[in-house]
Design an enzyme around this catalytic site. Structure first.
Site, PDB file in Angstrom:
ATOM      1  N   CYS A  55      16.149   2.829   0.990  1.00 55.28           N
ATOM      2  CA  CYS A  55      16.146   3.965   0.075  1.00 55.28           C
ATOM      3  C   CYS A  55      14.744   4.531  -0.123  1.00 55.28           C
ATOM      4  O   CYS A  55      13.760   4.027   0.397  1.00 55.28           O
ATOM      5  CB  CYS A  55      16.731   3.546  -1.268  1.00 55.28           C
ATOM      6  SG  CYS A  55      15.722   2.324  -2.117  1.00 55.28           S
ATOM      7  N   ALA A  58      12.151   2.153  -1.391  1.00 56.82           N
ATOM      8  CA  ALA A  58      11.651   1.255  -0.343  1.00 56.82           C
ATOM      9  C   ALA A  58      10.569   1.947   0.475  1.00 56.82           C
ATOM     10  O   ALA A  58       9.579   1.330   0.881  1.00 56.82           O
ATOM     11  CB  ALA A  58      12.804   0.805   0.555  1.00 56.82           C
ATOM     12  N   ARG A  89       7.199  -7.746   3.043  1.00 56.12           N
ATOM     13  CA  ARG A  89       6.709  -6.976   4.179  1.00 56.12           C
ATOM     14  C   ARG A  89       5.329  -7.524   4.505  1.00 56.12           C
ATOM     15  O   ARG A  89       4.549  -7.809   3.611  1.00 56.12           O
ATOM     16  CB  ARG A  89       6.638  -5.487   3.808  1.00 56.12           C
ATOM     17  CG  ARG A  89       6.398  -4.576   4.978  1.00 56.12           C
ATOM     18  CD  ARG A  89       6.862  -3.172   4.592  1.00 56.12           C
ATOM     19  NE  ARG A  89       6.390  -2.180   5.528  1.00 56.12           N
ATOM     20  CZ  ARG A  89       5.259  -1.494   5.360  1.00 56.12           C
ATOM     21  NH1 ARG A  89       4.512  -1.699   4.307  1.00 56.12           N
ATOM     22  NH2 ARG A  89       4.886  -0.607   6.246  1.00 56.12           N
ATOM     23  N   HIS A 188       8.379   8.121   1.495  1.00 54.91           N
ATOM     24  CA  HIS A 188       7.089   8.327   2.153  1.00 54.91           C
ATOM     25  C   HIS A 188       6.483   9.637   1.659  1.00 54.91           C
ATOM     26  O   HIS A 188       5.306   9.721   1.338  1.00 54.91           O
ATOM     27  CB  HIS A 188       7.246   8.431   3.671  1.00 54.91           C
ATOM     28  CG  HIS A 188       7.937   7.255   4.301  1.00 54.91           C
ATOM     29  ND1 HIS A 188       8.767   7.393   5.388  1.00 54.91           N
ATOM     30  CD2 HIS A 188       7.911   5.943   4.004  1.00 54.91           C
ATOM     31  CE1 HIS A 188       9.226   6.202   5.733  1.00 54.91           C
ATOM     32  NE2 HIS A 188       8.717   5.303   4.912  1.00 54.91           N
TER      33      HIS A 188
END
Lengths: 536, 456
Positions: A55, A58, A89, A188
Site C-alpha cells: 500500500c 508501505a 527491509r 513514493h
C-alpha cells in the site's frame, strides 16, 4: 511453450469480466524496438486476486523514509503498520560519527486505541512527539499516518507545524494512508513531495571533490549503496547524499549542492529527480549499478557528463581493475549459468535491472513484471505525455515547482545539453523494461498468485526471482526461487563484486543438494523385497 | 545497538509506543483462518494490510501464507467497501475455489463503518461454499485478540447442534505453532480421545516439500467438523487470552461445557492439561506420558545448578509468557520481568499467582500493554541472566550482552522453531535444553581458562 500461447492459456482461465480487466496487463513482447507496445499499469488491483502489492504507507514509510537513519519516524495509527515496517527491509544504515543518531533499530507508534479513533488522535500524537523529543532530542521528526487517521481527519500537518514551533526542530507530516493510490507507488510520490517541500535545499554541506553526485533511489539493501559508493569513490567522485539508503537529514537537505543526480530506482524517486531539475537545475542521469555491463555503462556515462579527461581515465582504470579482480569467478559462474532461464516479479525497477545482470551470466529472462510500476517503467519515458491519469492517481498531489532564486544553477547551455543528451542515453531518460526483452518474452503487470503458478507451469523457468510472499509458493512447486527484495538475507548485489555475489547465490540455489532429495527413493523404485509367487 | 535508549532510568510514557511487543488483530485472524482446511482468509481493507500479514506469517514459518484482499482504494474508503467485497468473493471462489472464505475487517473498514453482516446478506455465495466473518479492528486488542476473534467467528457462525452427540473433545489450542498443535494431538491420541481442534495449522504451516505446491495443504480443521462442534462433549481452551472466547461462545450457543487453562508449558501446566485429558477420556494417564514427565523432572534435577536463582526476562504473547514463566519457576529461576504488549486485564493477577507459589511476587515485575523499550530500560536498571521471547529481543540481547532464547511469536531470524513444541513434557524438555545451552554456552565463553569445565 510458445509465450503468446502461454499468455492466452493463462488468460483463458479467467471469467469474462476478469479476463477483460487482466488482458491488457499481460503482454507478449513483439519486436520491441520497432513497434511500441502498450501495457496497462498503475491501475487498481481487482479485489480477491491474491495480489502481491502493498500500500501507499508501505511505499512512503517502508521504502523512502525508513532508511533515513537520523529521522525519528512516528507512525500515527494502530500498532500493526509500524510493527510490520520495523526491521523488515534490509536498508542498512550506520552513524557517520558519534553525534549522528541512528533510529533504524527503533519502531515508534501512537498505537491508536478505539477512543482515539472516536475522539480524534491529534492529542495523542502531540503527546507522543513530546515524549520522543524528551527521550531522544531528535533533529528531525517524521509523522506518517495510516488508514484511519485520514478517515477521522486528524490534522497531522498542524501537528508538524506545532512541533516545529514548540521544539524548534524540523518536523514533516506524510499523509500516506494505505488506501491512497493503487500501490506503494502513491507513497513514493507523497514522500518525494514532502522531502522536496521541506528538506531538500535547506542544508549547508558543500561537496569537497571536483565532481559530486547524489545517489537517488538507492536504498542500500544488503549494502548495495555502500558497494556503489566504494566504486564511485575509487573513481574520485564524491557522493554528497544518498536518497535514501543510509541517508541522513543533513545530507539530504544539502543534496541540491551536488553537481549531478544519479537515479538508480526510477519509480520510487523520479519525482525528486524531476523537481530538483526544475528547482536547482540539477541534471539527472539514469544509472544502473546492478550488473557488470550496466555498471560499466553507468560509470562511463557519468564520465561523459563531467567531461574531465582525468576522470575519464580514472573510470577506465577502475573498470579494468575491478574486472580483473572478478575475472576468474566471472568465468566460473558464467560457464555454469549460461543457458538457464529466469522469470522475475519485483518492484518498479529491479525486474529491469536484474535482467541485465542475468544476461551478463548468459541467463535469459522469459517473464518479467512489476508490482507497482507505471507505464513509463515498462515502455520508456517518451510515453509519459500519453499516460492518462485516472481517478485513483489524481488524488496524489503533483507539485508545481519553479526555479529557486540563488540556488538554481545553469550547468549547460541548451544546445550543449542537447548535444550531451545525444551522447548519454540515460540523461533525463530511461528506456523502460520492454525494449531490452527478447521477442516472445512475457511481461505482466501486478502479477497475481494464479498467474504466477500458471506461468511457471507453462514457461518452466529454471529460477524465479520475487519477494517473500511468493517465494515459498514457487519453491514448494519445485522451482528454484530467490528473493530480490531482500536477497534472501545475502548481498550486496551491486557493482562488480555484487554481480559475483549474485551469481554465487543463484548457482547455490540451483545446485543445493536438497533438491536431489525431494523425491524419496521408494518413489523411483520399490524398496520392498519379496519373492514372486511360484519363483522358488 | 539501541544506542539511543537512555540508560539513566525508566521513562514514563503514555502516548508513544517504542519497539512494541504486539501487533494488530488481523494477522491473528489470518493465522487462525489458515488453520481451517481449504479456507481462504480474506482481509476487508487496503491491500497493504494483508501484504504485511502474509509477509509476517511467511517470515515466521518460512512457508506460504495465502490470503486475499478487498483492495480498498480511496473511493471504496469513501463510499464503502461493499462492491469490493462482492467482487472479491466472486473472484476468490472462481479462481481459487476454497470451501470457505474467512473474512476479517481492518481499521480501515471498521472506521468507515462497513457492516459485513449486512453486506454478506446481499452477496451470493456458491452452493456448498461458506463465508465466515469476524470483526478485527486494529485499534482494539492485538494479534492474539484477532486470533480469538476469528476462532470465535467460526464457532458462532458454523457450529451447530444436531442433538446427536459426537462424544468429541473441542480443543482450542491457543496462538501456538504447528509443532505445538502436533504435540496436543499426540497427547490426545495417547488417551484415545476423539477431538476437533480449532484451528489446526499443522499440515498447513509445516507442510512438507513434495515438489507440488498445494494452495490448500492437507492440514487444517475440516469445516464439517467445525459444524459439529455444537454436539461436542466438552471443550478445553488452552491459553486464556487466545482461547477463552471461542470456548465461551460454544458454551453459550450450544451448552458445551468448557474449562479454560493456561498454555501447557512446563510440568505443572502440562499436568493440568494431561489430568483434564484423563478426566475427559475416563482413562488413566498412560505410562508413556508418565515416562515423558519423569524424564523432564529427571533433567530438571540434573541441571538445577545452572538455573537456580538465575534472573530471566520473558516477553511476548500473554499466554506464552505466563507458560514460560511457570517453567522457569519450576527450574528455580526468577522470572524478574514478564512483559506482553497485548492487553490482558488478568495478566498481572495470573503472574502474581504464579510468583506467590514461590514467594517471589515482590522480586518480579509483570506488565501487559508494555513494550520492549521499557523492558530494555528496566533491564539496564536491573540486569537479567537470560532473555526469552521472539526475534525482536535480539536487539536488547546484543545491546546488553544477555544470553537469548527464542520462543514464541514472531521468530523471523531462525529456522525449525515452528516445527518443535514448547507445550507438553516434550516442549518443556526442549525449552530446558534451549535455556541451559544458552546459559552454559555463556559460562563457557566468559570463564577464565582455569575455570573452563570439561564436564558440566
Amino acid at each position: 511453450m510458445e509465450k503468446e500461447v502461454a499468455r492466452e492459456s493463462v488468460l483463458d482461465g479467467y471469467a469474462p469480466k476478469t479476463y477483460k480487466k487482466r488482458r491488457e496487463h499481460i503482454v507478449t513482447v513483439d519486436s520491441p524496438l520497432e513497434t511500441p507496445q502498450e501495457i496497462l499499469a498503475n491501475v487498481r488491483t481487482l479485489p480477491g486476486m491474491l495480489t502481491h502489492r502493498g500500500c501507499c504507507y508501505a511505499g512512503c514509510k517502508g521504502v523512502v523514509l525508513g532508511p533515513i537513519k537520523d529521522a525519528c519516524t512516528i507512525v500515527h495509527g494502530p500498532i500493526g503498520c509500524s510493527f510490520y515496517t520495523w526491521g523488515t527491509r534490509r536498508h542498512k544504515g550506520r552513524s557517520e560519527d558519534e553525534s549522528q543518531q541512528n533510529f533504524i533499530p527503533y519502531c515508534f507508534s501512537t498505537d491508536m486505541q478505539e477512543g482515539d479513533i472516536v475522539f480524534g488522535g491529534e492529542k495523542k500524537l502531540r503527546a507522543a512527539i513530546s515524549e520522543a523529543v524528551e527521550l531522544f532530542h531528535p533533529k528531525l521528526i517524521f509523522i506518517c499516518s495510516t488508514c484511519p487517521v485520514g478517515l477521522i481527519g486528524d490534522d497531522i500537518n498542524a501537528v508538524a507545524e506545532w512541533t516545529r514551533t514548540e521544539y524548534g526542530i524540523e518536523a514533516v507530516a506524510f499523509a500516506c494512508e494505505g488506501y491512497k493510490g493503487v500501490s506503494q507507488s502513491a507513497g513514493h510520490h507523497i514522500a518525494n513531495n514532502q522531502l522536496i517541500k521541506r528538506i531538500i535545499g535547506t542544508g549547508d554541506i558543500q561537496p569537497t571533490a571536483t565532481h559530486s553526485v547524489n545517489l537517488l533511489g538507492e536504498y542500500n539493501i544488503g549494502g548495495d549503496g555502500w558497494e556503489t559508493e566504494r566504486l564511485l569513490k575509487r573513481c574520485g567522485i564524491e557522493i554528497l547524499a544518498v536518497l535514501t539508503g543510509d541517508g541522513s537529514y543533513e545530507r539530504i537537505a544539502s543534496s541540491n549542492n551536488a553537481d549531478l543526480n544519479l537515479v538508480q530506482c526510477h519509480r520510487s524517486i523520479s519525482y525528486i529527480a524531476e523537481m530538483m531539475h526544475v528547482q536547482y537545475g540539477t541534471d539527472w542521469l539514469k544509472v544502473n549499478f546492478v550488473g557488470i555491463t550496466s555498471t560499466i555503462k553507468s560509470l562511463r556515462e557519468i564520465a561523459i557528463y563531467f567531461d574531465d579527461p582525468a576522470l575519464t581515465a580514472r573510470v577506465e582504470e577502475v573498470i579494468v581493475d575491478e574486472m580483473a579482480s572478478i575475472a576468474d569467478e566471472y568465468d566460473y559462474y558464467k560457464e555454469r549459468l549460461t543457458g538457464k532461464t529466469a522469470a522475475m516479479y519485483v518492484g518498479g525497477s529491479r525486474s529491469h535491472h536484474y535482467q541485465g545482470l542475468l544476461r551478463d551470466f548468459g541467463v535469459d529472462t522469459v517473464l518479467a513484471g512489476y508490482e507497482f510500476a507505471h507505464r513509463d517503467d515498462y515502455e520508456g519515458r517518451e510515453i509519459i505525455p500519453d499516460i492518462k491519469t485516472d481517478a485513483d492517481s489524481k488524488n496524489i498531489e503533483t507539485l508545481d515547482v519553479a526555479p529557486i532564486d540563488g540556488k538554481y544553477r545553469v550547468r549547460f547551455t541548451k544546445s550543449a545539453y542537447e548535444n550531451l543528451k545525444e551522447k548519454i542515453e540515460g540523461l533525463d531518460y530511461y528506456a523502460g523494461l520492454m525494449k531490452e526483452m527478447d521477442k516472445g518474452s512475457v511481461v505482466v503487470d501486478d502479477l497475481n498468485h494464479y498467474e504466477t503458478e500458471e506461468f511457471i507451469r507453462l514457461l518452466e523457468p529454471d529460477i524465479f526471482y520475487s519477494g517473500i510472499k511468493d517465494k515459498y509458493v514457487v519453491q514448494k512447486g519445485g522451482t528454484v526461487s530467490r528473493q530480490l527484495h531482500s536477497y534472501d538475507y545475502q548481498g550486496p548485489y551491486a557493482g562488480f563484486k555484487g554481480a559475483i555475489n549474485f551469481a554465487h547465490d543463484t548457482l547455490m540455489s540451483l545446485t543445493t543438494p536438497a533438491w536431489k532429495l525431494v523425491v524419496p527413493p521408494w518413489r523411483h523404485e520399490s524398496v520392498l523385497e519379496g519373492t514372486v509367487g511360484g519363483d522358488l | 545497538m539501541l544506542d539511543l535508549t537512555p540508560r539513566d532510568g525508566v521513562a514514563q510514557r503514555h502516548a508513544l509506543v517504542i519497539n512494541p511487543a504486539k501487533t494488530c488483530q488481523p494477522v491473528g485472524a489470518v493465522y487462525a483462518a489458515l488453520g481451517v482446511h481449504r479456507c481462504m482468509p480474506h482481509s476487508h481493507g487496503s491491500q497493504g494490510c494483508v501484504a504485511f500479514h502474509r509477509m509476517y506469517l511467511t517470515r515466521h514459518f518460512k512457508e506460504p501464507a495465502m490470503a486475499s484482499t478487498s483492495a480498498f482504494t480511496e473511493g471504496a474508503s469513501v463510499f464503502g467497501g461493499g462492491a469490493n467485497l462482492k467482487t472479491a468473493i466472486r473472484n476468490v471462489f472462481d479462481l481459487y475455489d476454497p470451501d470457505v472464505m474467512a473474512i476479517h475487517t481492518t481499521c480501515l473498514s471498521e472506521t468507515i463503518g462497513d457492516d459485513l453482516h449486512s453486506y454478506l446478506s446481499d452477496i451470493e455465495v456458491p452452493e456448498g461454499k461458506h463465508v465466515i466473518y469476524c470483526s478485527t479492528p486494529s485499534y482494539v486488542g492485538s494479534h492474539i485478540w484477532g486470533f480469538a476473534s476469528m476462532t470465535e467467528g467460526f464457532v458462532k457462525q458454523a457450529a451447530q447442534k444436531s442433538g446427536v452427540a459426537t462424544g468429541r473433545l473441542a480443543l482450542f489450542p491457543g496462538f501456538v505453532n504447528p509443532g505445538d498443535m502436533r504435540e496436543y494431538k499426540r497427547l490426545m491420541g495417547q488417551f484415545g480421545i476423539r477431538y476437533t481442534m480449532l484451528p489446526d495449522t499443522s499440515g498447513v504451516f509445516d507442510a512438507p516439500m513434495t515438489g507440488t505446491f498445494e494452495l490448500y495443504p492437507k492440514g487444517g480443521t475440516r469445516f464439517e467438523d467445525i459444524v459439529r462442534l455444537g454436539d461436542a462433549a466438552h471443550s478445553i481452551a488452552l491459553g486464556e487470552a487466545a482461547s477463552e472466547r471461542p470456548a465461551s461462545q460454544l458454551q453459550r450457543d450450544h451448552r458445551v461445557s468448557s474449562e479454560v487453562m493456561g498454555l501447557p508449558i512446563g510440568v505443572v501446566a502440562t499436568d493440568v492439561f494431561v489430568s483434564a485429558l484423563s478426566r475427559f477420556s475416563g482413562e488413566p494417564v498412560p505410562y508413556a506420558i508418565e515416562e515423558e514427565r519423569g524424564q523432564v523432572v529427571d533433567i530438571m534435577l540434573d541441571a538445577q545448578q545452572y538455573f537456580k536463582s538465575r534472573r530471566v526476562a520473558i516477553y511476548g504473547d500473554p499466554d506464552t509468557v505466563l507458560g514460560i514463566a511457570s517453567l522457569c519457576l519450576e527450574l528455580g529461576m526468577v522470572p524478574s520481568m514478564m512483559v506482553t504488549g497485548s492487553p490482558m486485564p488478568t495478566f498481572q493477577a495470573r503472574a502474581s499467582a504464579l510468583l506467590d507459589g514461590y514467594g517471589l511476587a515482590d522480586q518480579c515485575w509483570a506488565q501487559d500493554k508494555a513494550d520492549l523499550f521499557e523492558l530494555h530500560q528496566r533491564i539496564i536498571q536491573g540486569p537479567v541472566d537470560l532473555l526469552v521471547g521472539g526475534t525482536h529481543g535480539k536487539q536488547i540481547a546484543r545491546a546488553e550482552d544477555i544470553p537469548f532464547v527464542r520462543a514464541g511469536f514472531p521468530i523471523m531470524d531462525r529456522y525449525v522453531h515452528s516445527y518443535m513444541p514448547l507445550v507438553g513434557y516434550r516442549g518443556a524438555m526442549r525449552l530446558i535444553e534451549l535455556m541451559s545451552n544458552a546459559l552454559m554456552d555463556r559460562q563457557d565463553r566468559d570463564c577464565s581458562d582455569e575455570d573452563f569445565e570439561m564436564v558440566m
